[in-house]
Design a protein around this motif. Sequence first.
Motif, PDB file in Angstrom:
ATOM      1  N   VAL A 286       0.830  -1.206   0.000  1.00  0.00           N
ATOM      2  CA  VAL A 286       0.000   0.000   0.000  1.00  0.00           C
ATOM      3  C   VAL A 286       0.865   1.257   0.000  1.00  0.00           C
ATOM      4  O   VAL A 286       0.636   2.200  -0.771  1.00  0.00           O
ATOM      5  N   VAL A 287       1.876   1.298   0.861  1.00  0.00           N
ATOM      6  CA  VAL A 287       2.735   2.478   0.941  1.00  0.00           C
ATOM      7  C   VAL A 287       3.484   2.693  -0.365  1.00  0.00           C
ATOM      8  O   VAL A 287       3.556   3.811  -0.889  1.00  0.00           O
TER       9      VAL A 287
ATOM     10  N   ALA B  62       2.684   1.682  -3.354  1.00  0.00           N
ATOM     11  CA  ALA B  62       1.788   1.981  -4.477  1.00  0.00           C
ATOM     12  C   ALA B  62       1.181   3.376  -4.375  1.00  0.00           C
ATOM     13  O   ALA B  62       1.052   4.087  -5.375  1.00  0.00           O
ATOM     14  N   LEU B  63       0.798   3.782  -3.167  1.00  0.00           N
ATOM     15  CA  LEU B  63       0.073   5.036  -3.013  1.00  0.00           C
ATOM     16  C   LEU B  63       0.971   6.236  -2.726  1.00  0.00           C
ATOM     17  O   LEU B  63       0.582   7.383  -3.002  1.00  0.00           O
ATOM     18  N   ALA B  64       2.143   5.995  -2.166  1.00  0.00           N
ATOM     19  CA  ALA B  64       3.027   7.124  -1.828  1.00  0.00           C
ATOM     20  C   ALA B  64       4.467   6.796  -2.183  1.00  0.00           C
ATOM     21  O   ALA B  64       5.343   6.779  -1.319  1.00  0.00           O
TER      22      ALA B  64
ATOM     23  N   ALA C 155       7.768   6.895   0.264  1.00  0.00           N
ATOM     24  CA  ALA C 155       7.747   5.543   0.841  1.00  0.00           C
ATOM     25  C   ALA C 155       9.008   5.253   1.647  1.00  0.00           C
ATOM     26  O   ALA C 155       8.945   4.617   2.709  1.00  0.00           O
TER      27      ALA C 155
END
Length: 564
Positions: A524-525, A527-529, A533
């Motif tokens: 999630v980290v 992919a989204l940030a 990251a």
Amino acid sequence: MRPATTEVLVVVDQVAPGAALTHLPEGELLADVVGERATHEAGVLRGRLAADSMTSAVDQLVAALRDSTSAPLALVDGALVAGPTLLGDVVAEPDGLGRILRDDRGQVLALRVAAGAREDLAQALERAASGWPPRRLLDAVADVAVDLGGAGRELTPGSFLATLAQTPDEAVGADERVGAVDEAALRLRRASRSDDGFLSTFLVRPLSRPLTRRAVGAGLAPAQVTAVALLLGLLSALAYAGGSRVWLVVGSVLLLTSLVVDCVDGELARYTRTTSARGAWLDVAADRIKEYAVYGALAAGVVGAGHEQWLLALASLGLLVTRHFVDFGFAARQVGGSAATTAAEGAVGSWSARTDARPAVRYAKRAVIAPVGERTILLAVLAPTVGVRWTFVVLLALGVVAAGWTTAGRLGRALASRVRPSESARAQLAVQVDGRPLPLHGWRVGGPLGWLIPAGSRALEQFGALLLVDWLAPAALPGLFGWLAVVAIAEYDVTYRGRLTGATAATGPLTVLGWPLRLAAVLVVAALAPDVAGWVFGIGAVLLGGSVLASSRAYWSRWVPSTP
């Protein structure tokens, strides 16, 4: 916590009395000298066990065993001429476990019964004694203890002199020879580990032993030496981060110095008999922290090719962690199995035992598994000579060979073993994963291969996170390295609580978030940030590291308050 002081009985065997009642030149009975030497380092002398028949001797021994069940009981042959160190190997070791000391002919010279095994042994002696022919009492008692499965570790005199004197002249002559031996030097050599690799045995230990002698003289504690070795290792990592050849040389010198000092703490603990579960964990934790810090520093010090170096550093980290959990899983299986289980290992076990008898083959096998000493020396030599990239490549190649060798051998042993663990041993068949004891009973986790599950979990998390972040946020690899290194340390911590203290309760910060959820969080980290990251992983590593430190310190201080 240290066990109660060992009680010592000197056995004057009337069936085969030897020279136990002989007066030495100083006027003392040999049996009395044996008692003094047996309790020289630790232990309390309970007196002498003497009887004119096997039945009477067994009756006295059963009464002594039942007199107390809170302390180990040691039996020492009253005709044994040996120095205090050898007798201390039976009486004074702080683990409180069973010991049997035999000479080259297999005769029992001394033995220790663990406190928890005293009543069981007493009952077994009562059942067995009626059918015994006249024989040496210690040999008979040892046979019963072995049959019970609680005999503990088997010892031999090795380089130490040990004689069962049969005549007064033999007792006097043997005592003179024992007095002429440099016992401190022999004890120091015995304090070195016997399972070291070739380089550690012949290069590192000759340097560490003089330092250990000085540490003994200075009254240092093993934990203090461990702290010095850790500091030197972290300084070497700091130097490696400089990146230039000069700094790589400085880092290697510091790392090799740390390796030598790191051998001293174990030698010092064994020499002074101050080994403890907490001390063992401190040593292991310091080794892992140093090694991970060096990997990260080498990758960080490379200018212009950082991405490739971080990939190699992360792969090296993941492979090392996976290898260790293969070791942990197999060790748990071996500890929990019955004697028949561990003996039924087929051709693999037989071949291993035969080849170990040849020193050249034995050291070659140890080199193949790449123990920490050999890995450290190899890294220290390669880093300033062939560069960081090729250092990692060689370490990875060696790690793959070592993993293949050890895993194949253990698979062969496991598949050849068809005997299930006994009911009483099942509780020991566990390795901590995410702070939870994972049962390794073959019928509950996939037959004879269940012990590989902990290593598989570690590999999925380590290499899964590496692939995800390299795909989605490659700039975050340095932060990911810090995160995965701290996770590995946390896994080691909870696993060693079980290995060293038998703890099975779910404790530690990893119980909050299991490895599948941690891997999902990494996804999630990344992919989204992806831009931040690396910072997120780094901050997470710091927070988790602080939590792990607090949890580990609380556990080892509260539940294992021994002095390392």
